[in-house]
Enzyme design. Structure first.
Site, PDB file in Angstrom:
ATOM      1  N   ASP A 201       0.884  -1.171   0.000  1.00 14.70           N
ATOM      2  CA  ASP A 201       0.000   0.000   0.000  1.00 14.70           C
ATOM      3  C   ASP A 201       0.918   1.215   0.000  1.00 14.70           C
ATOM      4  OD1 ASP A 201      -1.542   2.194   0.762  1.00 14.70           O
ATOM      5  OD2 ASP A 201      -2.027   1.400   2.749  1.00 14.70           O
TER       6      ASP A 201
ATOM      7  N   GLU B 206      -3.504   4.270  -2.627  1.00  9.37           N
ATOM      8  CA  GLU B 206      -3.950   3.868  -1.282  1.00  9.37           C
ATOM      9  C   GLU B 206      -5.453   4.050  -1.097  1.00  9.37           C
ATOM     10  OE1 GLU B 206      -2.550   6.089   2.394  1.00  9.37           O
ATOM     11  OE2 GLU B 206      -2.547   4.038   3.169  1.00  9.37           O
ATOM     12  N   GLU B 207      -5.941   5.195  -1.507  1.00  5.83           N
ATOM     13  CA  GLU B 207      -7.370   5.461  -1.295  1.00  5.83           C
ATOM     14  C   GLU B 207      -8.233   4.492  -2.107  1.00  5.83           C
ATOM     15  OE1 GLU B 207      -5.213   7.948  -2.107  1.00  5.83           O
ATOM     16  OE2 GLU B 207      -5.266   9.429  -0.470  1.00  5.83           O
TER      17      GLU B 207
HETATM   18  N1  AR6 Z   1      -0.998  -1.111  -8.966  1.00 12.23           N
HETATM   19  C1  AR6 Z   1       0.264  -0.817  -9.374  1.00 12.23           C
HETATM   20  N2  AR6 Z   1       0.745   0.423  -9.485  1.00 12.23           N
HETATM   21  C2  AR6 Z   1      -0.063   1.447  -9.195  1.00 12.23           C
HETATM   22  C3  AR6 Z   1      -1.386   1.243  -8.762  1.00 12.23           C
HETATM   23  C4  AR6 Z   1      -1.855  -0.100  -8.655  1.00 12.23           C
HETATM   24  N3  AR6 Z   1      -3.089  -0.379  -8.257  1.00 12.23           N
HETATM   25  N4  AR6 Z   1      -1.945   2.440  -8.546  1.00 12.23           N
HETATM   26  C5  AR6 Z   1      -1.005   3.354  -8.834  1.00 12.23           C
HETATM   27  N5  AR6 Z   1       0.142   2.781  -9.233  1.00 12.23           N
HETATM   28  P1  AR6 Z   1       0.561   7.060  -5.576  1.00 12.23           P
HETATM   29  P2  AR6 Z   1       2.687   7.823  -3.678  1.00 12.23           P
HETATM   30  C6  AR6 Z   1       1.394   3.459  -9.598  1.00 12.23           C
HETATM   31  O1  AR6 Z   1       0.639   8.431  -6.135  1.00 12.23           O
HETATM   32  O2  AR6 Z   1       3.451   8.678  -4.613  1.00 12.23           O
HETATM   33  C7  AR6 Z   1      -2.032   8.840  -1.269  1.00 12.23           C
HETATM   34  O3  AR6 Z   1      -2.804   9.965  -1.005  1.00 12.23           O
HETATM   35  C8  AR6 Z   1       1.216   4.678 -10.491  1.00 12.23           C
HETATM   36  O4  AR6 Z   1       2.326   4.708 -11.373  1.00 12.23           O
HETATM   37  O5  AR6 Z   1      -0.733   6.576  -5.035  1.00 12.23           O
HETATM   38  O6  AR6 Z   1       3.449   6.932  -2.739  1.00 12.23           O
HETATM   39  C9  AR6 Z   1      -1.486   8.233  -0.002  1.00 12.23           C
HETATM   40  O7  AR6 Z   1      -2.421   8.288   1.046  1.00 12.23           O
HETATM   41  C10 AR6 Z   1       1.275   5.820  -9.513  1.00 12.23           C
HETATM   42  O8  AR6 Z   1       1.695   7.024 -10.102  1.00 12.23           O
HETATM   43  O9  AR6 Z   1       1.653   6.836  -4.408  1.00 12.23           O
HETATM   44  C11 AR6 Z   1      -0.296   9.080   0.246  1.00 12.23           C
HETATM   45  O10 AR6 Z   1      -0.639  10.270   0.923  1.00 12.23           O
HETATM   46  C12 AR6 Z   1       2.306   5.330  -8.531  1.00 12.23           C
HETATM   47  O11 AR6 Z   1       2.010   3.923  -8.427  1.00 12.23           O
HETATM   48  C13 AR6 Z   1       0.216   9.404  -1.138  1.00 12.23           C
HETATM   49  O12 AR6 Z   1      -0.910   9.246  -2.000  1.00 12.23           O
HETATM   50  C14 AR6 Z   1       2.295   5.986  -7.186  1.00 12.23           C
HETATM   51  O13 AR6 Z   1       0.986   5.980  -6.644  1.00 12.23           O
HETATM   52  C15 AR6 Z   1       1.275   8.430  -1.595  1.00 12.23           C
HETATM   53  O14 AR6 Z   1       1.765   8.796  -2.850  1.00 12.23           O
END
Ligand code: AR6
Length: 512
Positions: free
Chosen positions: A284, A302-303
């Site tokens: 996650d 995550e959401e």
């Molecule tokens: N499976 C594989 N890859 C994925 C998926 C999935 N289901 N969904 C997204 N990606 P991000 P962060 C890829 O932005 O930067 C939330 O608000 C996709 O390339 O969700 O760690 C949390 O609560 C996407 O751009 O993660 C935190 O506050 C990338 O994963 C914050 O966002 C990153 O997804 C975390 O942000």
């Protein structure tokens, strides 16, 4: 995305381990000082799920439950007021959005004027009224079963301690029904200095308030969830475990000295962690406040996961903000909605029937680990030893298996661009960090690049190079520190981390 996932397995080293195939039989379910079980474990052995009868307390180490609110002289108990409001004829039959609002405001007077319920109104107006009122009445009834379903104190999973809580899916549903009706006391503000400023929000007030296409889709999923858990035929009859894992200093790896080689890496161009990663430890991409913006406007990895599996939301009730050496692992959560899209294109389409098998503790074979990356307002900040070490530690605490379980029985990790969307990390640097943490944890990786072809190719090439040169974790760590210096000194002609590494190893990127 959408096409069938393709895996690269350049070394032919076989399949990634998955549950239930690699599952090692669990000991009997039993509480101990590091594990609170909210059901009666003797009854459980006899095949029944019955709440554990213990004691309630009212202090900061335990969840302040609404039915346990201290009585004040001469004032009707808060729970009595709540019960009355939720038993109102309107809520049991034919409730409108207005009825829900009025009920919630009777025991949340302070918010009489500032809580708006626009999402709820919009949802009510846009769909079938009878579906709305029938689900509402079932949520209200479920919320009212709290005193009989939760008969013991629930510990807070506070910072700097490893502790697990196992509870039934029915107990979770009841706690979430209370969150929906905003009955949790002292939890409506997280202003700095307030009692729960170090905790995520739990009452659904913000989700019900801020109408937008996003919150409407979320509410649709929440209704599917409550509808499923309240129907006799579809009610989930299992358990879920929430475990906060905290590494002590003595367990921190010494990165520059680690001798491990890279473990297997399978790169998938398409596919989703939650779907194609089934049976593996699924990452996650978390916020340090578990669930991030799930009860607000947030709608990224995550959401979305929390909306598909609303049981995860209950973690917000008791999980304090994660520290750098901590993660939260959740075992047994179920999927309740089929969704498509991402962010503004996200849609909740239909209820999902989850047929994942259950382990001996009646938990679905579904392991999720929440690890929060650093949010880089200035992406250059990530190329520093301090931040690389922090991200390595965070990935490692998430990936490290239970020391009691041999690695043969530990599933691979399903991850991807952790920290590289909302948090603006460099996907190649983060992939290398996750590979190093996985190597020290002796686990293989499935890496989903979310449709990014160039990234998938780069990653496969870089991995091949590290493998063929037998680069250890320690060696790679030192290369990354050199790269930080390069990055620091070259503002304009800065190389990518993968080009830098291949050049350092005497291979021109074009030769790869
Ligand atoms: N499976 C594989 N890859 C994925 C998926 C999935 N289901 N969904 C997204 N990606 P991000 P962060 C890829 O932005 O930067 C939330 O608000 C996709 O390339 O969700 O760690 C949390 O609560 C996407 O751009 O993660 C935190 O506050 C990338 O994963 C914050 O966002 C990153 O997804 C975390 O942000």
């Amino acid at each position: 995305t959408g096409a069938e996932a393709q895996s690269s397995d350049p070394w032919g080293e076989g399949k990634l381990k998955k549950e239930p195939e690699c599952h090692m039989q669990l000991d009997k379910l039993f509480p101990n000082q590091n594990h609170t079980v909210l059901i009666d474990t003797n009854e459980f052995m006899a095949g029944r799920i019955v709440p554990h009868k213990g004691q309630h307390v009212w202090n900061s180490h335990f969840v302040k439950l609404p039915h346990n609110y201290p009585l004040q002289n001469g004032i009707e108990s808060r729970w009595a007021v709540t019960e009355k409001a939720l038993k109102e004829r309107k809520l049991t039959r034919g409730a409108s959005a207005k009825d829900v609002e009025m009920a919630i405001k009777t025991y949340n007077h302070k918010h009489k004027t500032d809580w708006r319920f626009n999402t709820l109104y919009r949802f009510y107006e846009s769909g079938s009224r009878s579906y709305f009122s029938s689900v509402i009445s079932k949520i209200a009834q479920l919320a009212l079963t709290l005193p009989s379903l939760v008969q013991t104190k629930i510990p807070m999973l506070r910072q700097n301690q490893s502790h697990a809580i196992t509870m039934s899916q029915e107990q979770i549903a009841c706690l979430l029904a209370n969150a929906f009706f905003c009955t949790f006391p002292h939890r409506n503000t997280t202003q700095p200095g307030s009692e729960y400023s170090n905790f995520p929000t739990i009452n659904f007030s913000s989700l019900l308030s801020n109408a937008s296409p996003r919150t409407l889709q979320k509410l649709k999923a929440i209704f599917y969830y409550f509808n499923t858990v309240t129907e006799e035929a579809t009610k989930p009859k299992g358990l879920v475990t929430f475990e906060r894992i905290c590494l002590s200093q003595s367990e921190f790896p010494n990165w520059s000295k680690q001798k491990e080689n890279m473990t297997n890496l399978h790169v998938y161009l398409n596919g989703f962690i939650e779907k194609e990663g089934q049976g593996m430890l699924q990452v996650d991409f978390a916020s340090n406040m578990i669930g991030g913006g799930v009860l607000n406007q947030g709608l990224v990895q995550e959401e979305i996961r929390f909306i598909q599996c609303p049981e995860l939301i209950v973690a917000r009730l008791f999980t304090e903000k994660l520290g750098d050496n901590e993660c939260l692992k959740i075992t047994g959560a179920q999927v309740y909605s089929n969704t498509t899209g991402y962010s503004d294109s996200f849609q909740c389409n239909s209820p999902h029937t989850d047929s994942t098998q259950r382990d001996e503790w009646k938990r679905r074979y579904c392991q999720i680990v929440a690890i929060d990356a650093i949010k880089f307002d200035d992406p250059r900040q990530q190329y520093s030893e301090k931040n690389i070490k922090r991200e390595l530690l965070k990935a490692y605490v998430g990936f490290k298996g239970d020391p009691q379980i041999p690695t043969d029985y530990t599933p691979a990790i399903a991850t991807g661009n952790w920290g590289c969307g909302a948090f603006k990390g460099d996907p190649m640097l983060k992939a290398l960090i996750q590979m190093m943490a996985a190597a020290v944890a002796h686990r293989d990786l499935a890496y989903f690049t979310f449709g990014n072809k160039k990234q998938a190719e780069d990653l496969k090439r870089t991995y091949k190079l590290l493998k063929s040169h037998k680069v250890t974790v320690g060696k790679l760590y030192n290369l990354l520190l050199d790269y930080c210096k390069h990055h620091h000194h070259h503002h304009h002609h800065v190389k990518s981390v993968s080009d830098y590494i291949s050049e350092k190893m005497g291979v021109h990127p074009s030769q790869l």
